[in-house]
Design a protein around this motif. Structure first.
Motif, PDB file in Angstrom:
ATOM      1  N   LEU A  45      36.305  37.579  60.915  1.00  0.00           N
ATOM      2  CA  LEU A  45      35.024  37.794  60.264  1.00  0.00           C
ATOM      3  C   LEU A  45      34.942  37.511  59.001  1.00  0.00           C
ATOM      4  N   GLU A  46      34.133  36.459  58.594  1.00  0.00           N
ATOM      5  CA  GLU A  46      33.932  36.439  57.102  1.00  0.00           C
ATOM      6  C   GLU A  46      32.724  35.825  56.661  1.00  0.00           C
ATOM      7  N   PHE A  47      32.428  36.549  55.644  1.00  0.00           N
ATOM      8  CA  PHE A  47      31.027  36.323  55.252  1.00  0.00           C
ATOM      9  C   PHE A  47      30.727  35.027  54.521  1.00  0.00           C
ATOM     10  N   GLU A  48      29.727  34.307  54.644  1.00  0.00           N
ATOM     11  CA  GLU A  48      29.637  33.059  53.766  1.00  0.00           C
ATOM     12  C   GLU A  48      29.108  33.376  52.442  1.00  0.00           C
ATOM     13  N   VAL A  49      29.621  32.650  51.651  1.00  0.00           N
ATOM     14  CA  VAL A  49      29.466  32.693  50.147  1.00  0.00           C
ATOM     15  C   VAL A  49      28.055  32.024  49.597  1.00  0.00           C
ATOM     16  N   GLU A  50      27.386  32.896  49.153  1.00  0.00           N
ATOM     17  CA  GLU A  50      25.833  32.368  48.577  1.00  0.00           C
ATOM     18  C   GLU A  50      26.157  32.252  47.022  1.00  0.00           C
ATOM     19  N   ASP A  51      25.635  31.096  46.639  1.00  0.00           N
ATOM     20  CA  ASP A  51      25.311  30.746  45.136  1.00  0.00           C
ATOM     21  C   ASP A  51      26.517  30.998  44.194  1.00  0.00           C
ATOM     22  N   PRO A  52      27.731  30.390  44.464  1.00  0.00           N
ATOM     23  CA  PRO A  52      28.698  30.232  43.550  1.00  0.00           C
ATOM     24  C   PRO A  52      28.271  29.729  42.371  1.00  0.00           C
ATOM     25  N   THR A  53      28.629  30.230  41.109  1.00  0.00           N
ATOM     26  CA  THR A  53      28.373  29.547  39.662  1.00  0.00           C
ATOM     27  C   THR A  53      29.662  29.413  39.013  1.00  0.00           C
ATOM     28  N   LYS A  54      29.473  28.624  38.119  1.00  0.00           N
ATOM     29  CA  LYS A  54      30.817  28.317  37.111  1.00  0.00           C
ATOM     30  C   LYS A  54      30.754  29.234  35.848  1.00  0.00           C
ATOM     31  N   ASN A  55      31.846  29.854  35.792  1.00  0.00           N
ATOM     32  CA  ASN A  55      32.006  30.931  34.774  1.00  0.00           C
ATOM     33  C   ASN A  55      32.103  30.062  33.498  1.00  0.00           C
ATOM     34  N   PRO A  56      31.102  30.139  32.485  1.00  0.00           N
ATOM     35  CA  PRO A  56      31.198  29.368  31.417  1.00  0.00           C
ATOM     36  C   PRO A  56      32.348  29.483  30.259  1.00  0.00           C
ATOM     37  N   LEU A  57      32.814  30.763  30.323  1.00  0.00           N
ATOM     38  CA  LEU A  57      33.919  30.866  29.476  1.00  0.00           C
ATOM     39  C   LEU A  57      35.389  30.315  29.876  1.00  0.00           C
ATOM     40  N   MET A  58      35.661  30.357  31.443  1.00  0.00           N
ATOM     41  CA  MET A  58      36.864  29.889  31.854  1.00  0.00           C
ATOM     42  C   MET A  58      36.926  28.602  32.552  1.00  0.00           C
ATOM     43  N   GLY A  59      35.623  28.346  33.216  1.00  0.00           N
ATOM     44  CA  GLY A  59      35.420  27.273  33.783  1.00  0.00           C
ATOM     45  C   GLY A  59      35.677  27.511  35.377  1.00  0.00           C
ATOM     46  N   TRP A  60      35.957  29.014  35.712  1.00  0.00           N
ATOM     47  CA  TRP A  60      36.247  29.191  37.213  1.00  0.00           C
ATOM     48  C   TRP A  60      35.103  29.340  37.898  1.00  0.00           C
ATOM     49  N   GLU A  61      35.146  29.405  39.374  1.00  0.00           N
ATOM     50  CA  GLU A  61      33.943  29.350  40.152  1.00  0.00           C
ATOM     51  C   GLU A  61      33.825  31.050  40.496  1.00  0.00           C
ATOM     52  N   SER A  62      32.842  31.580  40.140  1.00  0.00           N
ATOM     53  CA  SER A  62      32.550  32.832  40.342  1.00  0.00           C
ATOM     54  C   SER A  62      31.349  33.179  41.360  1.00  0.00           C
ATOM     55  N   SER A  63      31.282  34.446  41.488  1.00  0.00           N
ATOM     56  CA  SER A  63      29.922  35.004  42.304  1.00  0.00           C
ATOM     57  C   SER A  63      29.753  36.301  42.128  1.00  0.00           C
ATOM     58  N   SER A  64      28.507  36.905  42.135  1.00  0.00           N
ATOM     59  CA  SER A  64      28.143  38.227  41.921  1.00  0.00           C
ATOM     60  C   SER A  64      27.901  38.797  43.609  1.00  0.00           C
ATOM     61  N   ASP A  65      28.286  37.864  44.522  1.00  0.00           N
ATOM     62  CA  ASP A  65      28.262  38.308  45.793  1.00  0.00           C
ATOM     63  C   ASP A  65      29.613  38.834  46.312  1.00  0.00           C
ATOM     64  N   THR A  66      29.739  40.204  46.470  1.00  0.00           N
ATOM     65  CA  THR A  66      30.709  40.780  46.943  1.00  0.00           C
ATOM     66  C   THR A  66      30.890  40.765  48.362  1.00  0.00           C
ATOM     67  N   TYR A  67      30.238  40.432  49.064  1.00  0.00           N
ATOM     68  CA  TYR A  67      30.532  40.086  50.474  1.00  0.00           C
ATOM     69  C   TYR A  67      31.550  38.956  50.622  1.00  0.00           C
ATOM     70  N   SER A  68      31.681  38.128  49.839  1.00  0.00           N
ATOM     71  CA  SER A  68      32.619  37.123  49.773  1.00  0.00           C
ATOM     72  C   SER A  68      33.973  37.565  49.707  1.00  0.00           C
ATOM     73  N   GLU A  69      34.186  38.588  49.267  1.00  0.00           N
ATOM     74  CA  GLU A  69      35.681  39.118  49.293  1.00  0.00           C
ATOM     75  C   GLU A  69      35.969  39.811  50.604  1.00  0.00           C
ATOM     76  N   ILE A  70      34.957  40.104  51.539  1.00  0.00           N
ATOM     77  CA  ILE A  70      35.409  40.908  52.618  1.00  0.00           C
ATOM     78  C   ILE A  70      35.945  39.668  53.962  1.00  0.00           C
ATOM     79  N   LYS A  71      37.189  39.956  54.376  1.00  0.00           N
ATOM     80  CA  LYS A  71      37.638  39.208  55.535  1.00  0.00           C
ATOM     81  C   LYS A  71      38.109  40.228  56.610  1.00  0.00           C
ATOM     82  N   LEU A  72      37.682  40.253  57.567  1.00  0.00           N
ATOM     83  CA  LEU A  72      38.169  41.405  58.761  1.00  0.00           C
ATOM     84  C   LEU A  72      38.950  40.450  59.836  1.00  0.00           C
ATOM     85  N   GLU A  73      39.916  41.461  60.154  1.00  0.00           N
ATOM     86  CA  GLU A  73      40.625  40.665  61.177  1.00  0.00           C
ATOM     87  C   GLU A  73      40.441  41.358  62.326  1.00  0.00           C
TER      88      GLU A  73
END
Length: 93
Positions: free
Chosen positions: A26-54
């Motif tokens: 069970l994995e939550f869908e990521v909403e509104d990923p943004t590009k980090n201006p300093l490193m160019g990585w994709e990041s998000s303020s959505d902490t639900y995207s880190e949850i993965k339940l088995e």
């Protein structure tokens, strides 16, 4: 509540067997990923995207989502088509 997806993971390209593909995720869908201006990585303020339940079964995952009032999408696994091959088949016909 956020929307989640319940699925059974496929084997990776590096696997020849079916290990670690028997659990339901069970994995939550990521909403509104943004590009980090300093490193160019994709990041998000959505902490639900880190949850993965088995879960060991599909029913347990569905019951958990219903109990916690989580909207979910169920993705059924595709049936594998197994073709039996033999080394001897190279020399027949």
């Amino acid at each position: 509540m956020k929307k989640a997806k319940i699925y059974k993971p496929n084997k990776t390209a590096m696997q020849s067997g079916l290990g670690k593909t028997d659990k339901w995720i069970l994995e939550f869908e990521v909403e509104d990923p943004t590009k980090n201006p300093l490193m160019g990585w994709e990041s998000s303020s959505d902490t639900y995207s880190e949850i993965k339940l088995e879960f060991s079964t599909k029913e347990l995952a569905i019951n958990y989502a219903k109990k916690k009032k989580i909207d979910f999408e169920l993705i059924e696994p595709k049936k594998r088509k197994v073709i039996k091959k033999s080394y001897a088949d190279n020399f027949l016909n």
